[in-house]
Design a protein around this motif. Structure first.
Motif, short mmCIF file in Angstrom:
data_model
loop_
_atom_site.label_atom_id
_atom_site.label_comp_id
_atom_site.label_asym_id
_atom_site.label_seq_id
_atom_site.Cartn_x
_atom_site.Cartn_y
_atom_site.Cartn_z
N CYS A 42 44.96 46.93 40.00
CA CYS A 42 43.50 47.02 40.01
C CYS A 42 43.02 47.50 41.38
O CYS A 42 43.66 47.25 42.40
N ASP A 44 40.64 46.36 42.93
CA ASP A 44 40.09 45.20 43.64
C ASP A 44 40.63 45.10 45.07
O ASP A 44 41.85 45.12 45.28
N ALA A 67 40.64 47.51 36.75
CA ALA A 67 41.32 46.70 35.72
C ALA A 67 42.67 47.28 35.29
O ALA A 67 43.10 47.09 34.16
N HIS A 98 45.22 40.96 37.70
CA HIS A 98 44.95 39.74 38.47
C HIS A 98 43.96 38.88 37.71
O HIS A 98 43.10 39.37 36.99
N CYS A 101 39.67 39.07 37.21
CA CYS A 101 39.38 40.51 37.35
C CYS A 101 37.97 40.81 36.80
O CYS A 101 37.67 40.50 35.64
N GLY A 102 37.13 41.40 37.65
CA GLY A 102 35.76 41.72 37.25
C GLY A 102 35.72 42.66 36.05
O GLY A 102 34.86 42.53 35.18
CO CO Z 1 40.32 43.64 38.93
#
Ligand code: CO
Length: 212
Positions: A42, A44, A67, A98, A101-102
């Motif tokens: 991701c 992130d 994602a 993870h 994850c948003g």
């Molecule tokens: Co994420």
């Protein structure tokens, strides 16, 4: 927060320290790239590939997107996979999601975030596919399980790709792994969904048609 100028200063300091630790480090690295690993993770900011698995520059070929998706229409990801498999000859591709994850959370909510909704649409479909298993879970458990199911789905997508199928048919040693990282502990959970052969892949996905 450091300014961009400070980042450049950080860089100069880092490069100097690296050279001090190992003279000729960059010169040596500049002449070759032979990573054994490809990482699909991701975007992130809290999940930096090299750092959390203790690898040095030159040791992991990285592709990251929101994602950690492997879409069959995404030439960005597929180009990376093909280069890693056909040219760099990596032995392992690790899909690492993870928890928290948003992108995964956004997919299971009804909220709309803009163009990214299209990107995470597959996670939404995956959620519907597994709705029975997921019903009754607390919000936290649902989110955690969706992060895992998302990784499992991407491992599947990758295994179904012609690039990977062809590599396996040619007898290449290539293993696909599915891992999930926990932000709260810094630890990776191995989902044990590794694949290294076409054997358990449905015939319709194989690079060479199978007649049964
Ligand atoms: Co994420």
């Amino acid at each position: 927060m450091p300014t961009p100028e400070q980042l450049l200063e950080n860089n100069a300091n880092w490069a100097e320290k690296r050279e001090q630790d190992k003279s000729g480090f960059f010169k040596h690295l500049s002449t070759q790239q032979k990573p054994k690993y490809m990482w699909i993770g991701c975007s992130d900011s809290r999940v930096p590939a090299n750092e959390i698995i203790g690898l040095e520059p030159g040791e992991v070929f990285v592709h990251r997107n929101i994602a950690n998706q492997v879409h069959h229409t995404d030439f960005n990801c597929l180009s990376g996979v093909q280069y890693a498999v056909d040219v760099l000859n990596v032995d392992h591709i690790i899909v690492t999601g993870h928890y928290g994850c948003g992108g995964v959370n956004a997919a299971v909510e009804s909220t709309h975030y803009g163009v990214v909704d299209n990107w995470i649409r597959g996670i939404r479909d995956n959620y519907i596919t597994h709705q029975e298993e997921l019903s009754g879970l607390s919000a936290q458990k649902l989110s955690d399980r969706m992060s895992e199911l998302n990784v499992i789905k991407q491992v599947e997508n990758l295994s179904h790709s012609r690039i990977v199928q062809k590599a396996w048919e040619e007898g290449k040693k290539l293993t696909i792994h599915g891992w999930v990282y926990r932000l709260e502990t810094g630890l990776i959970h191995n989902l044990d969904v590794s694949r290294n052969a076409s054997d358990d892949i449905e015939p319709v996905y194989r690079a060479t048609p199978v007649h049964e």
